[in-house]
Design a protein around this motif. Structure first.
Motif, mmCIF file in Angstrom:
data_model
loop_
_atom_site.group_PDB
_atom_site.id
_atom_site.type_symbol
_atom_site.label_atom_id
_atom_site.label_comp_id
_atom_site.label_asym_id
_atom_site.label_seq_id
_atom_site.Cartn_x
_atom_site.Cartn_y
_atom_site.Cartn_z
ATOM 1 N N THR A 184 0.825 -1.205 0.000
ATOM 2 C CA THR A 184 0.000 0.000 0.000
ATOM 3 C C THR A 184 0.864 1.262 0.000
ATOM 4 O O THR A 184 0.678 2.181 0.787
ATOM 5 N N GLY A 185 1.854 1.272 -0.883
ATOM 6 C CA GLY A 185 2.652 2.461 -1.123
ATOM 7 C C GLY A 185 3.943 2.572 -0.356
ATOM 8 O O GLY A 185 4.771 3.429 -0.653
ATOM 9 N N ASN A 195 6.804 0.939 -3.086
ATOM 10 C CA ASN A 195 6.482 0.807 -4.508
ATOM 11 C C ASN A 195 7.381 1.692 -5.364
ATOM 12 O O ASN A 195 7.533 2.880 -5.080
ATOM 13 N N LYS A 201 2.980 4.069 -6.838
ATOM 14 C CA LYS A 201 1.646 3.490 -6.652
ATOM 15 C C LYS A 201 1.606 2.626 -5.390
ATOM 16 O O LYS A 201 2.018 3.090 -4.334
ATOM 17 N N LEU A 202 1.181 1.364 -5.463
ATOM 18 C CA LEU A 202 0.798 0.675 -4.238
ATOM 19 C C LEU A 202 1.567 -0.601 -3.888
ATOM 20 O O LEU A 202 1.889 -0.819 -2.722
ATOM 21 N N GLN A 217 -6.097 7.610 0.699
ATOM 22 C CA GLN A 217 -5.358 7.140 -0.475
ATOM 23 C C GLN A 217 -5.411 8.153 -1.619
ATOM 24 O O GLN A 217 -4.423 8.326 -2.346
ATOM 25 N N ALA A 247 -2.113 9.899 -3.241
ATOM 26 C CA ALA A 247 -1.873 9.888 -4.698
ATOM 27 C C ALA A 247 -1.726 11.306 -5.231
ATOM 28 O O ALA A 247 -0.827 11.593 -6.041
ATOM 29 N N THR A 296 3.775 8.330 -2.249
ATOM 30 C CA THR A 296 4.449 7.030 -2.332
ATOM 31 C C THR A 296 5.778 7.170 -3.065
ATOM 32 O O THR A 296 6.756 6.495 -2.728
#
Length: 472
Positions: free
Chosen positions: A263-264, A267, A271-272, A341, A345, A350
């Motif tokens: 979840t980031g 990455n 992204k995730l 999230q 973003a 991230t």
């Protein structure tokens, strides 16, 4: 800065040291927390672990309070098995669309990583029943692994925390099997390349599949980047791809646990998913558990991501799932997580933590491994790093567990204004004491420099003490 308070030491909470209140967090802002201990509040401790690698946006984010207030006003509880909600659908869509195309098609939201791994096991079992393959029961996970604190999650784990509860587990002799860990620092042979080490591990796995009978193997379970179990040891080159190929060859589910590393947090593409460091989209997992930074600690949420192969079997089969947890896909939790999230973003955080985390790792390597101290290895990816502590760097000799090195280094860091997680030497001495670092995604280069400075100071001070004690 410290503030002294008059506070009782008796605890009403059945957790940790049950008869004492112990340390309590009493406030936080950004990358810093205030911690009360024995009536003294220690202000502005630099938080390099964010609880258990949970924090993404840091603490006290004003925009998150707005997200929470909006979600509270617009959410009404419903039992998800009977009536779903739009927030759960929207969060699923967001996660799937921010993953490589075609890898995931569905998601289920839970309230903890342990619960996610429990549900993944149930989903896998029904998947094979939908296909008429009831003999596909066996689960292969790794030595020195950790998948959670519930009984099912512990049954697919292999670490010192599970020992006392084994009598309550699924059968660890015939159903929950183990394969060797992928632990390059200790287990790669001298003169062996990473690729050769991977081939050796994969050969062992395939031999185990054949011995156990492929028609009885349900899933191979791997932490993409292990957390508290082994301390962020990245998979050797070719390892995850090799497991993916074996799963394809023998009709086995490829199951990645990214509760702590995903979840980031790690990455490479802003992204995730952590596995994007190692795998092409066509080699992605069939099922994946996530959690931690999903809600950034503001809400209790985790999840399971489900690939097209698994979803298709359900759709072509019964098309239904009977039952579920009361708070699965909880509208308020999902709405808050989605807002968080979206903010991450929008602010490209991230990508920031990947860059700043790797900078932190490089600076720690340079500062620690160039000096005579107890640091044996520094390893990790993006926003998730570990320092393994050894009594002899050349032989990689572990510290005796009785020395309590993990507690001592954690305390040394705290005294220097740094909050870390520290795990002790395993009873089998397969892994030595280690420090874990998982800062918020919002860290700056100045924060990185301060983490490095405080950690190096703490390791240097403890190294000196251990020399004086004659154990280093």
């Amino acid at each position: 800065m410290t503030v002294t308070l008059e506070t009782p030491n008796t605890s009403y909470l059945f957790q940790a040291t049950v008869d004492k209140t112990g340390s309590q967090v009493v406030g936080g802002k950004g990358v810093r927390v205030d911690i009360e201990r024995d009536g003294v509040v220690h202000k502005n401790i630099l938080d390099a672990i964010t609880g258990a690698a949970v924090g993404a946006l840091g603490w006290g984010d004003e925009e998150v309070y707005d997200i929470i207030n909006k979600a509270a006003r617009e959410s009404t509880y419903s039992y998800p098995c009977l009536i779903s909600n739009k927030s759960a659908e929207e969060l699923s869509k967001f996660y799937i669309e921010h993953s490589p195309k075609g890898v995931f098609e569905s998601a289920l939201w839970t309230t903890s990583g342990s619960e996610s791994n429990e549900n993944a096991l149930r989903i896998i079992r029904q998947y094979y029943l939908e296909r008429g393959l009831p003999k596909k029961l066996k689960l292969i996970s790794r030595e020195d692994s950790y998948h959670g604190f519930t009984l099912g999650a512990m049954a697919i784990s292999n670490n010192p925390r599970i020992t006392a509860y084994k009598d309550y587990f699924m059968d660890q002799k015939n159903i929950c099997l183990t394969m060797p860990s992928a632990y390059t620092y200790r287990n790669k042979l001298k003169g062996e390349t990473e690729e050769d080490y991977s081939k050796r591990l994969l050969k062992t796995i395939e031999e185990q599949i054949i011995t156990e009978d492929p028609d009885t193997i349900a899933a191979i379970i791997v932490e993409t980047l292990p957390g508290s179990s082994l301390g962020t040891t990245p998979p050797p080159k070719g390892y995850l791809k090799g497991i993916r190929d074996l799963c394809n060859k023998y009709d086995i589910i490829f199951y990645l646990d990214e509760v702590m590393c995903g979840t980031g947090r790690s990455n490479p593409n802003g992204k995730l998913n952590c596995w994007e460091n190692f795998l092409a989209p066509e080699d992605g997992p069939d099922i994946q558990t996530v959690g931690k930074t999903l809600g950034s600690g503001y809400v209790t949420i985790a999840g399971i991501l489900i690939g097209p192969k698994i979803k298709e079997a359900y759709v072509k089969g019964s098309g239904t799932i009977v039952g579920g947890h009361t708070y699965s896909s909880h509208a308020f939790n999902c709405a808050v997580a989605l807002g968080i999230q979206q903010k991450i973003a929008k602010e490209n955080l991230t990508a920031n933590v990947f860059k700043m985390g790797n900078l932190m790792g490089e600076k720690l390597k340079q500062a620690l491994l160039s000096e005579d101290n107890i640091a044996g290895d520094v390893r990790g990816i993006g926003g998730f790093w570990s320092v393994e502590l050894v009594s002899n760097r050349d032989t990689k000799e572990v510290f005796d567990p009785s020395l309590g090195i993990a507690n001592r280094i954690k305390e040394q860091c705290f005294q220097n204004g740094l909050n870390v997680m520290a795990m002790g030497t395993t009873p089998t001495k397969s892994c030595s004491d280690r420090i874990l670092l998982a800062p918020s995604f919002i860290i700056t280069e100045a924060d990185v420099d301060e983490i490095v400075e405080k950690l190096v100071k703490s390791v240097t001070e403890l190294s000196k003490q251990l020399k004086e004690e004659g154990v280093f």
